[in-house]
Motif scaffolding. Structure first.
Motif, mmCIF file in Angstrom:
data_model
loop_
_atom_site.group_PDB
_atom_site.id
_atom_site.type_symbol
_atom_site.label_atom_id
_atom_site.label_comp_id
_atom_site.label_asym_id
_atom_site.label_seq_id
_atom_site.Cartn_x
_atom_site.Cartn_y
_atom_site.Cartn_z
ATOM 1 N N SER A 172 0.859 -1.183 0.000
ATOM 2 C CA SER A 172 0.000 0.000 0.000
ATOM 3 C C SER A 172 0.891 1.227 0.000
ATOM 4 O O SER A 172 2.031 1.180 0.485
ATOM 5 N N SER A 200 -1.704 -2.450 -3.825
ATOM 6 C CA SER A 200 -3.113 -2.857 -3.767
ATOM 7 C C SER A 200 -4.010 -1.676 -3.429
ATOM 8 O O SER A 200 -5.184 -1.650 -3.819
ATOM 9 N N SER A 201 -3.482 -0.709 -2.661
ATOM 10 C CA SER A 201 -4.285 0.463 -2.287
ATOM 11 C C SER A 201 -3.423 1.707 -2.251
ATOM 12 O O SER A 201 -2.211 1.646 -2.006
ATOM 13 N N VAL A 340 -6.123 -0.673 -8.453
ATOM 14 C CA VAL A 340 -5.622 -0.102 -7.202
ATOM 15 C C VAL A 340 -6.760 0.636 -6.497
ATOM 16 O O VAL A 340 -7.371 1.540 -7.073
ATOM 17 N N ALA A 341 -7.014 0.276 -5.248
ATOM 18 C CA ALA A 341 -8.068 0.945 -4.477
ATOM 19 C C ALA A 341 -7.620 2.355 -4.092
ATOM 20 O O ALA A 341 -6.428 2.606 -3.894
ATOM 21 N N ARG A 372 -14.268 0.073 -4.348
ATOM 22 C CA ARG A 372 -12.857 0.096 -3.998
ATOM 23 C C ARG A 372 -12.327 1.523 -3.887
ATOM 24 O O ARG A 372 -11.132 1.762 -4.021
ATOM 25 N N ARG A 373 -13.234 2.445 -3.647
ATOM 26 C CA ARG A 373 -12.809 3.831 -3.457
ATOM 27 C C ARG A 373 -13.591 4.453 -2.312
ATOM 28 O O ARG A 373 -14.734 4.077 -2.035
ATOM 29 N N PHE A 403 -9.423 0.291 5.448
ATOM 30 C CA PHE A 403 -9.443 0.346 3.981
ATOM 31 C C PHE A 403 -8.359 -0.552 3.392
ATOM 32 O O PHE A 403 -8.608 -1.290 2.423
ATOM 33 N N ILE A 404 -7.164 -0.497 3.978
ATOM 34 C CA ILE A 404 -6.074 -1.342 3.497
ATOM 35 C C ILE A 404 -6.428 -2.813 3.644
ATOM 36 O O ILE A 404 -6.213 -3.621 2.734
ATOM 37 N N ASN A 407 -8.969 -4.108 1.093
ATOM 38 C CA ASN A 407 -8.524 -4.171 -0.299
ATOM 39 C C ASN A 407 -7.199 -4.888 -0.476
ATOM 40 O O ASN A 407 -6.623 -4.877 -1.566
ATOM 41 N N ARG A 408 -6.734 -5.516 0.577
ATOM 42 C CA ARG A 408 -5.470 -6.229 0.490
ATOM 43 C C ARG A 408 -5.636 -7.488 -0.358
ATOM 44 O O ARG A 408 -6.490 -8.330 -0.098
ATOM 45 N N SER A 411 -8.368 -7.167 -6.360
ATOM 46 C CA SER A 411 -8.179 -6.300 -7.528
ATOM 47 C C SER A 411 -9.449 -6.265 -8.358
ATOM 48 O O SER A 411 -10.287 -7.163 -8.293
#
Length: 419
Positions: A172, A200-201, A340-341, A372-373, A403-404, A407-408, A411
């Motif tokens: 991240s 990833s983010s 990518v988030a 993812r946003r 958040f991390i 979205n880890r 995709s």
């Protein structure tokens, strides 16, 4: 010429600083009966005020020796894992059991805007219990010899791409303030190229993605003067005997004068209160003042080419939000970002990056799925409070870590557009 005069004045005041420091030590020594009197403490306070306001503040240390992970205190060791002439990448290595599942790698991109990366000490401390933290440690340009070449915004983006590749896919990245633009640009370029080392983010905090929105005094200054004014008035040569002798830079002392002038009354009141704390022998309050200003007054020079290219690209022409930004001739297209988030964070009272400037990233990254946003506006904080302080630790950090985690390793489907 002004830089040379600054250095000359600093050198000329050295004997006076040494004398003032001796006076402070004499009148604050417990062996001196006067140290217990208001008169003695006043003399010691005046001497310390003079010494502190005329000294050059060196680069502070992070000084993070430990953190708490899973409820247990663990040792932290700083380790340089990547290095280039204008930046080092520091890894805060935690002494964790080998059997423990690794945390996500988090690259914190510190601002290259005058202060050292240690300004984000609180950010690092807050994230260490939750992530495997790395941070960009930008080098003072006056300490880099001319033989090491130049450094501009394109080089900055190249550095970030190299760091992403070293960390590997799935990390991240957190861009704090100024780096929001190059971080977004680097991710967009990597996604467009099909680079497998994408994070990833991506967390962008208080950054100038689109300074046309709710412009601040800083934004208006750039637009009103134009790039030639900055080239003629703030760019100077590093004087001898610094290692970067003859390098063109935007000097740290000049940046500091701009920082101070924005809230001059607040700084005057703070120093007046510091004097009274010393006279009243209020050691705790005086130490808090020292800690803050030891960090705040430590500044670094920026290369002229980086500073001017950033001012022109971000603050005058607004190339990124207009879709006109390029990197070494290659278009920077945030719409290329799909996997990518994105999390953007702003402060309600930010007087550097106005409300909406960072959120503008969502309007550019149109192909990141809505799931993812996210965007968060933190009430009752200014620019500094977006990445440091009690509200950051208590209200912003949980949102970042959540958040991390969400979205880890995930995709978006390539080519899929949000509904």
């Amino acid at each position: 010429m002004y830089y040379q005069l600054y250095e000359l004045n600093h050198a000329a005041l050295q004997p006076a600083r040494a004398y003032a420091d001796a006076i402070r030590l004499f009148y604050s020594s417990p062996l001196n009966p006067a140290s217990a009197t208001t008169w003695g403490r006043s003399i010691a306070a005046a001497a310390e005020m003079f010494e502190r306001t005329t000294r050059r503040y060196g680069k502070p240390e992070f000084g993070i020796a430990s953190t708490v992970v899973d409820g247990k205190k663990v040792r932290v060791r700083e380790k340089v894992v990547w290095s280039r002439p204008f930046c080092r990448l520091i890894h805060f290595e935690r002494a964790l059991p080998a059997t423990r599942a690794p945390d996500v790698k988090l690259l914190i991109v510190a601002p290259m805007s005058g202060h050292y990366a240690t300004l984000l000490r609180g950010t690092v401390e807050a994230m260490l219990p939750h992530a495997d933290v790395y941070i960009t440690d930008w080098i003072d340009a006056r300490m880099v010899p001319l033989s090491q070449g130049s450094f501009d915004l394109d080089d900055y983006i190249d550095y970030l791409i190299e760091m992403f590749r070293m960390l590997g896919p799935g990390a991240s990245v957190m861009g704090v303030c100024q780096p929001s633009v190059p971080v977004l640009a680097a991710v967009a370029l990597m996604e467009a190229r099909g680079d497998k080392s994408l994070p990833s983010s991506m967390i962008l905090m208080g950054g100038p993605i689109d300074t046309r929105r709710n412009p601040t005094a800083v934004n208006r200054l750039a637009e009103e003067h134009g790039i030639e004014w900055f080239r003629d008035n703030v760019i100077m040569q590093v004087p001898w005997p610094n290692p970067g002798f003859m390098r063109l830079v935007y000097p740290g002392f000049l940046q500091l004068s701009g920082f101070m002038s924005m809230n001059l009354d607040r700084h005057i009141i703070a120093h007046k209160e510091f004097f009274m704390h010393l006279v009243k022998d209020d050691g705790d309050s005086a130490e808090k003042h020292r800690d803050f200003y030891d960090e705040y007054l430590a500044v670094m020079d920026l290369t002229a080419e980086f500073y001017l290219q950033t001012v022109e690209t971000v603050f005058i022409r607004h190339d990124l939000p207009k879709g006109e930004m390029t990197h070494r001739g290659e278009p920077v297209d945030p719409a290329a970002i799909r996997s990518v988030a994105l999390l953007t964070i702003e402060g309600e009272n930010d007087d550097i990056s106005g409300i909406g400037q960072t959120r503008a990233a969502h309007d550019l990254c149109v192909n990141i799925p809505p799931a993812r946003r996210s965007h968060y506006l933190q009430p009752s904080v200014g620019h500094y409070g977006v990445f440091n302080g009690s509200r950051f630790r208590n209200e912003i950090v949980p949102r970042i870590t959540g958040f991390i985690a969400e979205n880890r390793g995930s995709s978006a489907t390539p080519g899929r557009k949000p509904a």
